[in-house]
Design a protein around this motif. Structure first.
Motif, PDB file in Angstrom:
ATOM      1  N   MET A   1       0.625  -1.126  -0.431  1.00  0.00           N
ATOM      2  CA  MET A   1       0.443  -0.121   0.195  1.00  0.00           C
ATOM      3  C   MET A   1       0.873   1.250  -0.207  1.00  0.00           C
ATOM      4  O   MET A   1       1.614   0.977   0.659  1.00  0.00           O
ATOM      5  N   GLY A   2       0.973   2.241  -1.167  1.00  0.00           N
ATOM      6  CA  GLY A   2       1.119   3.123  -0.363  1.00  0.00           C
ATOM      7  C   GLY A   2       1.193   3.952   0.466  1.00  0.00           C
ATOM      8  O   GLY A   2       0.294   4.021   1.151  1.00  0.00           O
ATOM      9  N   GLU A   3       1.814   5.622   0.158  1.00  0.00           N
ATOM     10  CA  GLU A   3       1.577   6.317   1.525  1.00  0.00           C
ATOM     11  C   GLU A   3       1.789   7.796   0.247  1.00  0.00           C
ATOM     12  O   GLU A   3       2.411   8.190   0.530  1.00  0.00           O
ATOM     13  N   MET A   4       1.293   8.778   1.144  1.00  0.00           N
ATOM     14  CA  MET A   4       1.680   9.928   0.670  1.00  0.00           C
ATOM     15  C   MET A   4       1.263  11.343   1.963  1.00  0.00           C
ATOM     16  O   MET A   4       0.621  10.445   2.666  1.00  0.00           O
ATOM     17  N   ASN A   5       2.116  12.266   2.157  1.00  0.00           N
ATOM     18  CA  ASN A   5       2.312  13.377   2.633  1.00  0.00           C
ATOM     19  C   ASN A   5       1.612  13.973   2.032  1.00  0.00           C
ATOM     20  O   ASN A   5       2.568  14.926   1.574  1.00  0.00           O
ATOM     21  N   VAL A   6       0.542  14.908   3.192  1.00  0.00           N
ATOM     22  CA  VAL A   6       0.464  15.909   2.318  1.00  0.00           C
ATOM     23  C   VAL A   6       0.140  17.055   3.209  1.00  0.00           C
ATOM     24  O   VAL A   6      -0.135  16.705   4.550  1.00  0.00           O
ATOM     25  N   LYS A   7       0.554  18.569   3.200  1.00  0.00           N
ATOM     26  CA  LYS A   7       0.958  19.967   4.134  1.00  0.00           C
ATOM     27  C   LYS A   7      -0.547  20.377   3.322  1.00  0.00           C
ATOM     28  O   LYS A   7      -0.423  21.167   2.272  1.00  0.00           O
TER      29      LYS A   7
END
Length: 77
Positions: A1-7
């Protein structure tokens, strides 16, 4: 599963948290739900249904011009 980091802005984060709470979901699950819904392929309206929907916008008592008549008028100009 992919991961995201969004501000994101604090106000948007608070709105997402409120929405997640209202739907009894975790913040992660709410964001996943919204992303999946945003990327769903919308059902395409059939041309017939679109024509009927648009025709329904014409006020009562106003006769709709047949497209064949309009094409003939354009051709004869």
């Amino acid at each position: 599963m992919g991961e995201m980091n969004v501000k994101i802005d604090e106000s948007l984060l608070m709105r997402l948290e409120d929405r997640a709470r209202a739907h009894n979901r975790s913040l992660d699950d709410e964001v996943k739900f919204l992303l999946e819904r945003a990327l769903e392929k919308p059902e395409r309206e059939s041309l017939y249904d679109a024509a009927r929907r648009i025709a329904a916008m014409t006020p009562k008592g106003i006769k709709q011009t047949d497209s064949v008549e309009m094409l003939r008028e354009d051709r004869d100009r």
